[in-house]
Structure formats: structure tokens, C-alpha cells
Design a protein around this motif. Structure first.
Motif, PDB file in Angstrom:
ATOM      1  N   ALA A  72       7.264  51.585  40.866  1.00  0.00           N
ATOM      2  CA  ALA A  72       8.185  52.291  40.909  1.00  0.00           C
ATOM      3  C   ALA A  72       8.286  54.365  40.113  1.00  0.00           C
ATOM      4  CB  ALA A  72       9.462  51.974  40.422  1.00  0.00           C
ATOM      5  N   PHE A  73       8.007  54.269  38.914  1.00  0.00           N
ATOM      6  CA  PHE A  73       7.302  55.277  37.767  1.00  0.00           C
ATOM      7  C   PHE A  73       5.970  56.075  38.765  1.00  0.00           C
ATOM      8  CE2 PHE A  73       4.297  57.157  34.854  1.00  0.00           C
ATOM      9  CZ  PHE A  73       4.785  58.109  34.607  1.00  0.00           C
ATOM     10  N   ILE A  74       5.822  55.489  38.768  1.00  0.00           N
ATOM     11  CA  ILE A  74       4.147  57.102  39.732  1.00  0.00           C
ATOM     12  C   ILE A  74       5.642  57.652  40.998  1.00  0.00           C
ATOM     13  CG2 ILE A  74       2.212  56.692  40.985  1.00  0.00           C
ATOM     14  CD1 ILE A  74       1.613  56.659  38.217  1.00  0.00           C
ATOM     15  N   ALA A  75       5.871  56.737  41.763  1.00  0.00           N
ATOM     16  CA  ALA A  75       6.826  57.048  43.013  1.00  0.00           C
ATOM     17  C   ALA A  75       7.498  58.316  42.433  1.00  0.00           C
ATOM     18  CB  ALA A  75       6.926  55.888  43.378  1.00  0.00           C
ATOM     19  N   ALA A  76       8.853  58.515  41.648  1.00  0.00           N
ATOM     20  CA  ALA A  76       9.265  58.640  40.829  1.00  0.00           C
ATOM     21  C   ALA A  76       8.510  60.095  40.363  1.00  0.00           C
ATOM     22  CB  ALA A  76      10.099  58.838  40.089  1.00  0.00           C
TER      23      ALA A  76
ATOM     24  N   GLY B   4      22.626  54.204  30.141  1.00  0.00           N
ATOM     25  CA  GLY B   4      23.663  54.528  30.811  1.00  0.00           C
ATOM     26  C   GLY B   4      22.317  54.361  32.710  1.00  0.00           C
ATOM     27  N   TYR B   5      21.344  53.414  32.289  1.00  0.00           N
ATOM     28  CA  TYR B   5      20.342  52.978  32.581  1.00  0.00           C
ATOM     29  C   TYR B   5      20.241  51.815  33.187  1.00  0.00           C
ATOM     30  CZ  TYR B   5      18.678  57.677  31.915  1.00  0.00           C
ATOM     31  OH  TYR B   5      18.301  58.981  31.534  1.00  0.00           O
ATOM     32  N   CYS B   6      19.771  51.101  34.400  1.00  0.00           N
ATOM     33  CA  CYS B   6      19.359  49.884  34.689  1.00  0.00           C
ATOM     34  C   CYS B   6      17.585  49.307  33.785  1.00  0.00           C
ATOM     35  CB  CYS B   6      19.713  48.777  35.604  1.00  0.00           C
ATOM     36  SG  CYS B   6      21.265  49.294  36.363  1.00  0.00           S
ATOM     37  N   PRO B   7      17.177  47.946  33.711  1.00  0.00           N
ATOM     38  CA  PRO B   7      16.355  47.599  33.348  1.00  0.00           C
ATOM     39  C   PRO B   7      14.948  48.307  34.785  1.00  0.00           C
ATOM     40  CG  PRO B   7      17.383  46.164  33.117  1.00  0.00           C
ATOM     41  CD  PRO B   7      18.116  46.721  33.711  1.00  0.00           C
ATOM     42  N   GLY B   8      15.030  48.051  35.913  1.00  0.00           N
ATOM     43  CA  GLY B   8      14.238  48.597  36.977  1.00  0.00           C
ATOM     44  C   GLY B   8      14.721  50.261  36.628  1.00  0.00           C
ATOM     45  N   THR B   9      15.955  51.250  36.999  1.00  0.00           N
ATOM     46  CA  THR B   9      15.939  51.993  36.745  1.00  0.00           C
ATOM     47  C   THR B   9      15.455  53.277  35.580  1.00  0.00           C
ATOM     48  OG1 THR B   9      18.204  52.661  35.811  1.00  0.00           O
ATOM     49  CG2 THR B   9      17.640  52.292  38.321  1.00  0.00           C
ATOM     50  N   LEU B  10      15.182  52.523  34.723  1.00  0.00           N
ATOM     51  CA  LEU B  10      13.970  53.382  32.874  1.00  0.00           C
ATOM     52  C   LEU B  10      13.342  54.066  33.757  1.00  0.00           C
ATOM     53  CD1 LEU B  10      14.675  50.874  30.497  1.00  0.00           C
ATOM     54  CD2 LEU B  10      16.036  53.198  30.360  1.00  0.00           C
TER      55      LEU B  10
ATOM     56  N   ALA C 172      15.510  57.827  28.595  1.00  0.00           N
ATOM     57  CA  ALA C 172      14.751  56.626  29.812  1.00  0.00           C
ATOM     58  C   ALA C 172      13.694  55.755  28.118  1.00  0.00           C
ATOM     59  CB  ALA C 172      14.253  57.158  30.645  1.00  0.00           C
ATOM     60  N   LEU C 173      12.418  56.988  28.444  1.00  0.00           N
ATOM     61  CA  LEU C 173      11.855  56.681  27.346  1.00  0.00           C
ATOM     62  C   LEU C 173      11.912  56.092  26.392  1.00  0.00           C
ATOM     63  CD1 LEU C 173       8.710  56.227  26.628  1.00  0.00           C
ATOM     64  CD2 LEU C 173       8.740  59.230  25.815  1.00  0.00           C
ATOM     65  N   ILE C 174      13.092  56.067  25.266  1.00  0.00           N
ATOM     66  CA  ILE C 174      13.503  55.416  24.652  1.00  0.00           C
ATOM     67  C   ILE C 174      14.147  54.370  24.401  1.00  0.00           C
ATOM     68  CG2 ILE C 174      15.156  56.082  22.248  1.00  0.00           C
ATOM     69  CD1 ILE C 174      14.694  59.070  22.746  1.00  0.00           C
ATOM     70  N   GLY C 175      14.458  53.991  25.811  1.00  0.00           N
ATOM     71  CA  GLY C 175      15.086  52.938  26.435  1.00  0.00           C
ATOM     72  C   GLY C 175      14.088  51.524  26.271  1.00  0.00           C
ATOM     73  N   ILE C 176      13.129  52.338  26.882  1.00  0.00           N
ATOM     74  CA  ILE C 176      12.220  51.859  27.461  1.00  0.00           C
ATOM     75  C   ILE C 176      11.570  51.156  26.212  1.00  0.00           C
ATOM     76  CG2 ILE C 176       9.149  51.649  28.238  1.00  0.00           C
ATOM     77  CD1 ILE C 176      10.759  53.216  30.336  1.00  0.00           C
TER      78      ILE C 176
ATOM     79  N   SER D 128      13.716  57.177  36.395  1.00  0.00           N
ATOM     80  CA  SER D 128      14.013  58.197  35.477  1.00  0.00           C
ATOM     81  C   SER D 128      12.895  58.466  34.237  1.00  0.00           C
ATOM     82  CB  SER D 128      15.430  58.080  34.628  1.00  0.00           C
ATOM     83  OG  SER D 128      16.743  57.447  35.533  1.00  0.00           O
ATOM     84  N   LEU D 129      11.968  57.811  33.735  1.00  0.00           N
ATOM     85  CA  LEU D 129      10.647  57.968  32.825  1.00  0.00           C
ATOM     86  C   LEU D 129       9.714  59.058  33.788  1.00  0.00           C
ATOM     87  CD1 LEU D 129       9.312  58.705  30.248  1.00  0.00           C
ATOM     88  CD2 LEU D 129       8.468  56.379  30.962  1.00  0.00           C
ATOM     89  N   GLY D 130       9.746  58.741  35.111  1.00  0.00           N
ATOM     90  CA  GLY D 130       9.153  59.627  35.983  1.00  0.00           C
ATOM     91  C   GLY D 130       9.317  60.448  36.490  1.00  0.00           C
ATOM     92  N   GLU D 131      11.238  61.138  36.263  1.00  0.00           N
ATOM     93  CA  GLU D 131      11.392  62.647  36.329  1.00  0.00           C
ATOM     94  C   GLU D 131      11.898  63.357  35.402  1.00  0.00           C
ATOM     95  OE1 GLU D 131      14.727  61.248  40.139  1.00  0.00           O
ATOM     96  OE2 GLU D 131      14.997  61.203  37.869  1.00  0.00           O
ATOM     97  N   GLY D 132      11.290  62.461  34.052  1.00  0.00           N
ATOM     98  CA  GLY D 132      10.761  63.530  32.828  1.00  0.00           C
ATOM     99  C   GLY D 132      12.521  63.142  31.726  1.00  0.00           C
ATOM    100  N   SER D 133      13.335  61.809  32.687  1.00  0.00           N
ATOM    101  CA  SER D 133      13.785  61.526  30.848  1.00  0.00           C
ATOM    102  C   SER D 133      13.343  61.373  29.956  1.00  0.00           C
ATOM    103  CB  SER D 133      14.940  60.943  31.443  1.00  0.00           C
ATOM    104  OG  SER D 133      15.830  61.787  32.451  1.00  0.00           O
TER     105      SER D 133
END
Length: 340
Positions: A242-246, A89-95, A106-110, A98-103
């Protein structure tokens, strides 16, 4: 240079987060054709990007960066990448966003992606034969050259992509318009990244995973790591931005929330945390493994390559969407409306 890359990553993260293009419900929604926001934004970004990049290149401010047409890698990698994208449910860049939002998924996907990238770097010498043949860096420009016909045809393609994005808006069940802003900004941002006076490369994300995976385990003495070291470092810094921004926006807006199971997953696959953890890891693993087979991902291949009308990227996009849609139909069907 590191600060500039980091800032570009921040802009990338803010752009995707603004239109919720990073979210599990949106990307998994594409896999089951219930939300076309991602493909609308990509189509618009490609159309606008073709025009912007052509101007840049024509005036000597940028150059083409075409990925090679490696037939086996594009077909198999595209299918596998699409499968991973649907499941995770994520792309490499969106992981990172979404981690920055608390998903948490997404962390497990990373973690799965880092594992997939690491394994790919180790098995590459053994699977190299199935990735070929390599037909070289092919695009509309390499076919026609910088001729009048090239500019006419590329302009037509730009119009087709832009028109397609707005046609998809008519048939989409989700009628929001934030994707328009994000699509245009993605095209502008990628054009800036392409600029020869800045980074002189396209946006990308998936190379960061084998780069970081190899670094963490000290497996840097292999040919593949040497090949991707520069790009991997660039993309790692970019994704950190991207992570810090989110994370910053989520905290400021008080939207930060630790979430493992999102609505779409609960609707089709139930509330089992263990199931989501396992599939998040598997999805991340095959997502990055497929991306590396093909030599790129959604941002580095489909978006950046599409802007260049690269044959390899357009070919990869076809097989990615086949893998995405077939997996979406099968994976999110068996447990429809069940909670187990």
C-alpha cells in the motif's frame, strides 16, 4: 506468496488513494461529520461484500473468519480506537498510504502505533481480565447456519447497507462519487483475499504494529507475538504494498509533498508543529492499543467482519463510532477558528 500479498497491498493502497479515503482531512472530517466518504465507502463495501462472500462460501471457495466476541475488549477497544482515529486522522491501513504521499504526521502516527503495539504485547497478561468475557465466534451464520433463512436475511442486510451508503450520499456535504468505485473494489478485493486458494483470511492492518514493534526490539519470546506472528507478517507485507502504491502514484502525478499540518488541523488546532507532533504520536499509540484490545481495526474488524455479519465486528463498529464522534466533537471544538 509474498509477492501476491504485496500486490494485494498495492491494490488496496490504490483503491483508498483514488477516493482520498486515506487523507487526514477526510477521516478527521468524519469525526466532525463534515465528510462521510469513509463511512459511505465502508457501508457499500460491506453490502456488496456480503453478497460476494456468501457466493464464495456457498460454492466452497472461501470460509468464515469470525473474530471472537470479547465483550470488554470490544467496548473499551472500540472507544479507544475511535478516539485515536479522531485525534490522529488516520486508520491503521491508511497510515502507510498517507506516508507514501508525504504526510509526516502519518509517520509520527506509525511510530506511536508501533509503541502502542509494543506496550500492548507487554501489558496484555495484566489487562487480560478486563478484556472478557469471551462469548466465542458469533455471527448471523453461527446463529442460523447455512439455511435459506440465513441467505434471505443476509441479502436483506446487504441491501440495507448499500441503501444506507446512498442515503448518506444525500445528506453528506461532500458530493463526489469516487467512494462508489472504491467501495465496490474494496468488497471485491476483500473477497479475493478471503479465497481459500489464495490467502484464506480477511484484509487487516493493525496486527502489523505489535508484530513489527516486537521485532524491532527483539521482544519476540512472548505468547502474544507467537499468536500474531503469521498475521503480523502478512499485514506488514500488505501495508508495504500500500505504501509503495501511494508513493509511486504521488511521484508520477507530482503530488508528493511533505506535510505535517493539514487544513482541518490548522482550522481547529492551529499551526503549532509541536502540538501536531505530540498529538500524532498519542493518536497513533491509542489507535493501535485500542485495535489490539478489540482484536482488529477498520479493515480487519468493521469491513471484513461486517461482510461476514459477525456480531463482534458490528458491536465494535458501534463503539468505534461513539469514540470517534464524541472525541471529534470535543477535540475539534475548543480551539475552533483559533490559531493556538
Amino acid at each position: 506468496m509474498m509477492i501476491m500479498i504485496f500486490v494485494l497491498g498495492i491494490l488496496f493502497g490504490l483503491t483508498l488513494q483514488y477516493a482520498s479515503l486515506n487523507k487526514f482531512n477526510v477521516i478527521s472530517g468524519l469525526a466532525i461529520l463534515e465528510n462521510l466518504s469513509v463511512v459511505k465507502a465502508i457501508a457499500l463495501a460491506i453490502g456488496v461484500g456480503i453478497i460476494l462472500l456468501n457466493f464464495e462460501i456457498a460454492f466452497g471457495f472461501a470460509s468464515f473468519h469470525i473474530k471472537p466476541f470479547v465483550v470488554g475488549g470490544l467496548i473499551l477497544g472500540g472507544l479507544i480506537f475511535g478516539m485515536g482515529m479522531a485525534i490522529l486522522g488516520y486508520c491503521p491501513g491508511t497510515l502507510a498510504i498517507s506516508l507514501g504521499e508525504g504526510s509526516i504526521d502519518a509517520l509520527i502516527g506509525i511510530i506511536g502505533g508501533l509503541s502502542g503495539g509494543l506496550i500492548y504485547s507487554l501489558v496484555l497478561p495484566f489487562i487480560q481480565p478486563i478484556l472478557g468475557p469471551d462469548l466465542g465466534a458469533l455471527s448471523l451464520n453461527t446463529t442460523l447456519g447455512s439455511t435459506t433463512m440465513y441467505y434471505i436475511l443476509s441479502s436483506i442486510f446487504a441491501i440495507v447497507f448499500i441503501a444506507a451508503s446512498f442515503w448518506l450520499q444525500k445528506v453528506d456535504k461532500v458530493k463526489g462519487k469516487k467512494w462508489i468505485f472504491s467501495g465496490i473494489v474494496l468488497a471485491i478485493l476483500n473477497s479475493i483475499v478471503f479465497s481459500s486458494v489464495l490467502t484464506n483470511r480477511p484484509i487487516g492492518a493493525s496486527t502489523a504494529f505489535p508484530y513489527v514493534g516486537d521485532l524491532l526490539l527483539g521482544l519476540t519470546h512472548n505468547n502474544y507475538f507467537t499468536k500474531i506472528e503469521s498475521a503480523g507478517n502478512w499485514e506488514m507485507i500488505f501495508l508495504a504494498g500500500a505504501f509503495i502504491a501511494a508513493l509511486s502514484i504521488s511521484v508520477i502525478k507530482k503530488d508528493f509533498k511533505l506535510v505535517l499540518i493539514h487544513d482541518n488541523w490548522r482550522r481547529y488546532k492551529g499551526d503549532s508543529k509541536l502540538k501536531r507532533i505530540i498529538w500524532s504520536f498519542v493518536g497513533g499509540f491509542i489507535l493501535i492499543f485500542g485495535a489490539r484490545m478489540a482484536g482488529g481495526c477498520t479493515s480487519g474488524h468493521i469491513l471484513s467482519g461486517g461482510m461476514q455479519l459477525a456480531y463482534s465486528s458490528l458491536f465494535f463498529a458501534v463503539f468505534t463510532f461513539v469514540g470517534l464522534l464524541v472525541t471529534g466533537k470535543l477535540f475539534y471544538k475548543s480551539n475552533l477558528n483559533k490559531n493556538s
